[in-house]
Design a protein around this motif. Structure first.
Motif, PDB file in Angstrom:
ATOM      1  N   LEU A  53      -6.596  12.590   7.878  1.00 15.58           N
ATOM      2  CA  LEU A  53      -7.061  13.801   7.219  1.00 15.58           C
ATOM      3  C   LEU A  53      -8.573  13.935   7.365  1.00 15.58           C
ATOM      4  CD1 LEU A  53      -4.888  13.624   3.985  1.00 15.58           C
ATOM      5  CD2 LEU A  53      -4.615  15.216   5.889  1.00 15.58           C
ATOM      6  N   LYS A  54      -9.038  15.158   7.587  1.00 17.02           N
ATOM      7  CA  LYS A  54     -10.467  15.434   7.711  1.00 17.02           C
ATOM      8  C   LYS A  54     -11.114  15.664   6.349  1.00 17.02           C
ATOM      9  CE  LYS A  54     -10.049  15.603  12.233  1.00 17.02           C
ATOM     10  NZ  LYS A  54     -10.583  14.537  13.102  1.00 17.02           N
ATOM     11  N   LEU A  55     -10.317  16.119   5.386  1.00 19.87           N
ATOM     12  CA  LEU A  55     -10.877  16.480   4.096  1.00 19.87           C
ATOM     13  C   LEU A  55      -9.848  16.245   2.998  1.00 19.87           C
ATOM     14  CD1 LEU A  55     -13.204  17.946   2.492  1.00 19.87           C
ATOM     15  CD2 LEU A  55     -11.921  20.053   2.868  1.00 19.87           C
ATOM     16  N   ILE A  56     -10.297  15.628   1.914  1.00 23.57           N
ATOM     17  CA  ILE A  56      -9.502  15.488   0.693  1.00 23.57           C
ATOM     18  C   ILE A  56     -10.384  15.983  -0.439  1.00 23.57           C
ATOM     19  CG2 ILE A  56      -8.206  13.921  -0.798  1.00 23.57           C
ATOM     20  CD1 ILE A  56      -8.136  11.943   1.586  1.00 23.57           C
ATOM     21  N   TRP A  57      -9.906  16.989  -1.184  1.00 22.85           N
ATOM     22  CA  TRP A  57     -10.777  17.638  -2.173  1.00 22.85           C
ATOM     23  C   TRP A  57     -10.068  17.844  -3.497  1.00 22.85           C
ATOM     24  CZ3 TRP A  57     -10.575  22.322  -4.819  1.00 22.85           C
ATOM     25  CH2 TRP A  57     -11.785  22.718  -5.443  1.00 22.85           C
TER      26      TRP A  57
ATOM     27  N   LEU B 291      -0.187  11.538  -1.873  1.00 23.36           N
ATOM     28  CA  LEU B 291      -1.459  11.483  -2.588  1.00 23.36           C
ATOM     29  C   LEU B 291      -1.383  10.333  -3.579  1.00 23.36           C
ATOM     30  CD1 LEU B 291      -1.467  15.252  -3.643  1.00 23.36           C
ATOM     31  CD2 LEU B 291      -2.585  14.350  -1.606  1.00 23.36           C
ATOM     32  N   TRP B 292      -2.496   9.597  -3.758  1.00 22.78           N
ATOM     33  CA  TRP B 292      -2.501   8.525  -4.754  1.00 22.78           C
ATOM     34  C   TRP B 292      -3.855   8.430  -5.431  1.00 22.78           C
ATOM     35  CZ3 TRP B 292      -2.032   7.698   0.506  1.00 22.78           C
ATOM     36  CH2 TRP B 292      -3.090   7.045   1.136  1.00 22.78           C
TER      37      TRP B 292
ATOM     38  N   HIS C 158       0.861  -1.179   0.000  1.00 21.46           N
ATOM     39  CA  HIS C 158       0.000   0.000   0.000  1.00 21.46           C
ATOM     40  C   HIS C 158       0.896   1.227   0.000  1.00 21.46           C
ATOM     41  CE1 HIS C 158      -2.654   3.182   1.488  1.00 21.46           C
ATOM     42  NE2 HIS C 158      -3.662   2.449   1.080  1.00 21.46           N
ATOM     43  N   PRO C 159       0.503   2.332  -0.670  1.00 23.11           N
ATOM     44  CA  PRO C 159       1.386   3.504  -0.734  1.00 23.11           C
ATOM     45  C   PRO C 159       1.760   4.096   0.615  1.00 23.11           C
ATOM     46  CG  PRO C 159      -0.401   3.703  -2.318  1.00 23.11           C
ATOM     47  CD  PRO C 159      -0.714   2.518  -1.478  1.00 23.11           C
ATOM     48  N   ALA C 160       0.866   4.013   1.610  1.00 24.19           N
ATOM     49  CA  ALA C 160       1.151   4.710   2.871  1.00 24.19           C
ATOM     50  C   ALA C 160       0.574   4.048   4.113  1.00 24.19           C
ATOM     51  CB  ALA C 160       0.633   6.147   2.793  1.00 24.19           C
ATOM     52  N   LEU C 161      -0.473   3.227   3.999  1.00 29.20           N
ATOM     53  CA  LEU C 161      -1.194   2.752   5.182  1.00 29.20           C
ATOM     54  C   LEU C 161      -0.731   1.382   5.669  1.00 29.20           C
ATOM     55  CD1 LEU C 161      -4.814   3.951   4.344  1.00 29.20           C
ATOM     56  CD2 LEU C 161      -3.106   5.034   5.803  1.00 29.20           C
ATOM     57  N   GLY C 162       0.570   1.138   5.640  1.00 29.99           N
ATOM     58  CA  GLY C 162       1.098  -0.111   6.161  1.00 29.99           C
ATOM     59  C   GLY C 162       0.937  -0.205   7.667  1.00 29.99           C
ATOM     60  N   ALA C 163       0.763  -1.426   8.176  1.00 30.54           N
ATOM     61  CA  ALA C 163       0.619  -1.637   9.621  1.00 30.54           C
ATOM     62  C   ALA C 163       1.974  -1.465  10.304  1.00 30.54           C
ATOM     63  CB  ALA C 163       0.068  -3.036   9.886  1.00 30.54           C
ATOM     64  N   ARG C 164       1.968  -0.798  11.443  1.00 26.57           N
ATOM     65  CA  ARG C 164       3.203  -0.667  12.219  1.00 26.57           C
ATOM     66  C   ARG C 164       3.450  -1.919  13.058  1.00 26.57           C
ATOM     67  NH1 ARG C 164       5.074   4.628  12.324  1.00 26.57           N
ATOM     68  NH2 ARG C 164       6.931   3.639  13.170  1.00 26.57           N
ATOM     69  N   GLN C 165       2.373  -2.441  13.675  1.00 26.99           N
ATOM     70  CA  GLN C 165       2.509  -3.658  14.478  1.00 26.99           C
ATOM     71  C   GLN C 165       1.209  -4.434  14.444  1.00 26.99           C
ATOM     72  OE1 GLN C 165       4.571  -3.652  18.356  1.00 26.99           O
ATOM     73  NE2 GLN C 165       2.773  -4.643  19.236  1.00 26.99           N
TER      74      GLN C 165
ATOM     75  N   VAL D 130      -2.440  10.830   2.843  1.00 26.33           N
ATOM     76  CA  VAL D 130      -2.067  10.828   4.257  1.00 26.33           C
ATOM     77  C   VAL D 130      -1.037  11.918   4.493  1.00 26.33           C
ATOM     78  CG1 VAL D 130      -2.535   8.384   4.696  1.00 26.33           C
ATOM     79  CG2 VAL D 130      -0.266   9.080   3.912  1.00 26.33           C
ATOM     80  N   LEU D 131      -1.050  12.432   5.708  1.00 28.15           N
ATOM     81  CA  LEU D 131      -0.031  13.359   6.181  1.00 28.15           C
ATOM     82  C   LEU D 131       0.758  12.606   7.243  1.00 28.15           C
ATOM     83  CD1 LEU D 131       0.815  16.370   5.796  1.00 28.15           C
ATOM     84  CD2 LEU D 131      -0.531  16.870   7.850  1.00 28.15           C
ATOM     85  N   MET D 132       2.059  12.476   7.006  1.00 28.10           N
ATOM     86  CA  MET D 132       2.889  11.661   7.894  1.00 28.10           C
ATOM     87  C   MET D 132       3.881  12.542   8.625  1.00 28.10           C
ATOM     88  SD  MET D 132       3.526   8.628   5.094  1.00 28.10           S
ATOM     89  CE  MET D 132       4.169   7.430   6.250  1.00 28.10           C
ATOM     90  N   GLY D 133       3.907  12.387   9.945  1.00 29.40           N
ATOM     91  CA  GLY D 133       4.817  13.156  10.768  1.00 29.40           C
ATOM     92  C   GLY D 133       6.121  12.421  10.988  1.00 29.40           C
ATOM     93  N   LYS D 134       6.788  12.760  12.076  1.00 28.18           N
ATOM     94  CA  LYS D 134       8.057  12.124  12.395  1.00 28.18           C
ATOM     95  C   LYS D 134       7.848  10.621  12.613  1.00 28.18           C
ATOM     96  CE  LYS D 134      10.091  16.254  14.511  1.00 28.18           C
ATOM     97  NZ  LYS D 134      10.649  16.839  15.750  1.00 28.18           N
ATOM     98  N   ASN D 135       8.863   9.847  12.260  1.00 29.35           N
ATOM     99  CA  ASN D 135       8.810   8.388  12.369  1.00 29.35           C
ATOM    100  C   ASN D 135       7.651   7.809  11.564  1.00 29.35           C
ATOM    101  OD1 ASN D 135      10.997   8.416  14.250  1.00 29.35           O
ATOM    102  ND2 ASN D 135       9.546   8.954  15.868  1.00 29.35           N
TER     103      ASN D 135
END
Length: 313
Positions: free
Chosen positions: A258-262, A296-297, A124-131, A247-252
């Motif tokens: 996100l509340k809105l994607i337009w 973005l994807w 998946h582009p961004a939503l991989g499981a951490r644990q 997705v918006l990804m912070g540190k680590n």
């Protein structure tokens, strides 16, 4: 669509509240649980776990593993594979493709049923499981009660968020911000800055980033700010491009929901016509210091746009 100034982009951001709705982000990955139970008898069904490029994923078990029993399909492609006594950690390759699948299997040391477990890792582009916690033995009543309480709290938070969003579906523009309480009198409630020169853009991006502006809105909630990123893109590809998820990804690589994607309409291919994509969410004042990575994807998940070093004014 061409937007030539921060004021014009801000106007579009404000107007988006009256006609935009949040778009779901690849629900298959979002729906995957962080806890899995293995049946005693084989069912033929292989449990799936989402993974993302260069995002570390750990599978942790409640039983000891046979040393050296970890088998990972295309092991050599992964940047790192670290087996442990009751867990294993993997770091997927940077060129991992959305939807790409790998089988991984382990064997348990005590010989009890089930003697082994097989999983399918899905890109998946961004939503991989951490644990992911994997339970082989029956859990106690306390375990189920704890999980039930967590689900109740999650449902309550979702209900509160839905109610807040319902209340925000009022008039658009400045009036809408006044009704929602987002404008604070006597304060510089809205700030904007161009970040096009400061963001990092990988060569692998599917679209060209022409402009990028970040926004910060002061809200009445103590310690909470509303932030947005507006990105103008052109499409050098052969097919139209429409944002499906972000997705918006912070540190680590911590994911900020996100509340809105337009996006008003698909960006046509092979033209100079620009398309505007806006994402918006809420952060604490401390979190908003950044920096962040915005991904973005599209529907396929294969045409990805990444902006690194995103900051807010």
């Amino acid at each position: 669509m061409s937007v030539s100034s921060p004021a014009a982009l801000l106007s579009l951001v404000l107007c988006a509240g009256s006609g935009a709705t949040a778009q779901p982000q690849l629900p298959d990955c979002e729906a995957f649980p962080s806890r899995l139970e293995l049946p005693t008898e084989p069912t033929g069904k292989v449990q799936q776990v989402c993974i993302s490029p260069e995002l570390s994923t750990t599978l942790r078990f409640d039983s000891w593993l046979v040393p050296g029993s970890l088998e990972l399909q295309e092991h050599e492609r992964f940047e790192d594979v670290a087996p442990g006594k009751r867990s294993f950690n993997i770091l997927p390759p940077a060129d991992l493709q959305p939807g790409e699948r790998f089988k991984v299997a382990v064997r348990f040391a005590d010989g009890a049923a089930p003697t082994s477990a097989t999983f399918e890792l899905v890109g998946h582009p961004a939503l991989g499981a951490r644990q992911v916690d994997v339970y082989r033995h029956k859990r106690t009543v306390e375990d189920y009660q704890k999980e039930l309480q967590e689900e109740r709290e999650k449902s309550q938070r979702l209900g509160q968020e839905l109610e807040r969003m319902r209340l925000e579906q009022g008039p658009g523009g400045i009036t809408g911000l006044i009704v929602s309480g987002s404008i604070v009198v006597g304060d510089q409630s809205t700030k904007a800055e161009s970040i096009a020169r400061s963001v990092s853009l990988p060569a692998s991006n599917a679209l060209v980033t022409d402009k990028a502006i970040s926004y910060r809105f002061t809200t009445r909630a103590e310690g909470v700010v509303r932030v947005a990123v507006a990105v103008e893109l052109t499409n050098p590809g052969t097919l139209p491009w429409m944002v499906k998820g972000a997705v918006l990804m912070g540190k680590n690589q911590e994911v900020k929901p996100l509340k809105l994607i337009w996006q008003l309409s698909p960006i046509p291919p092979n033209t100079e016509q620009q398309g505007l994509v806006i994402v918006e969410t809420e952060l604490t004042a401390r979190e908003a210091r950044g920096p962040f990575t915005l991904k973005l994807w599209d529907e396929s998940g294969k045409r990805v746009v990444t902006l690194g070093n995103v900051t807010f004014p």
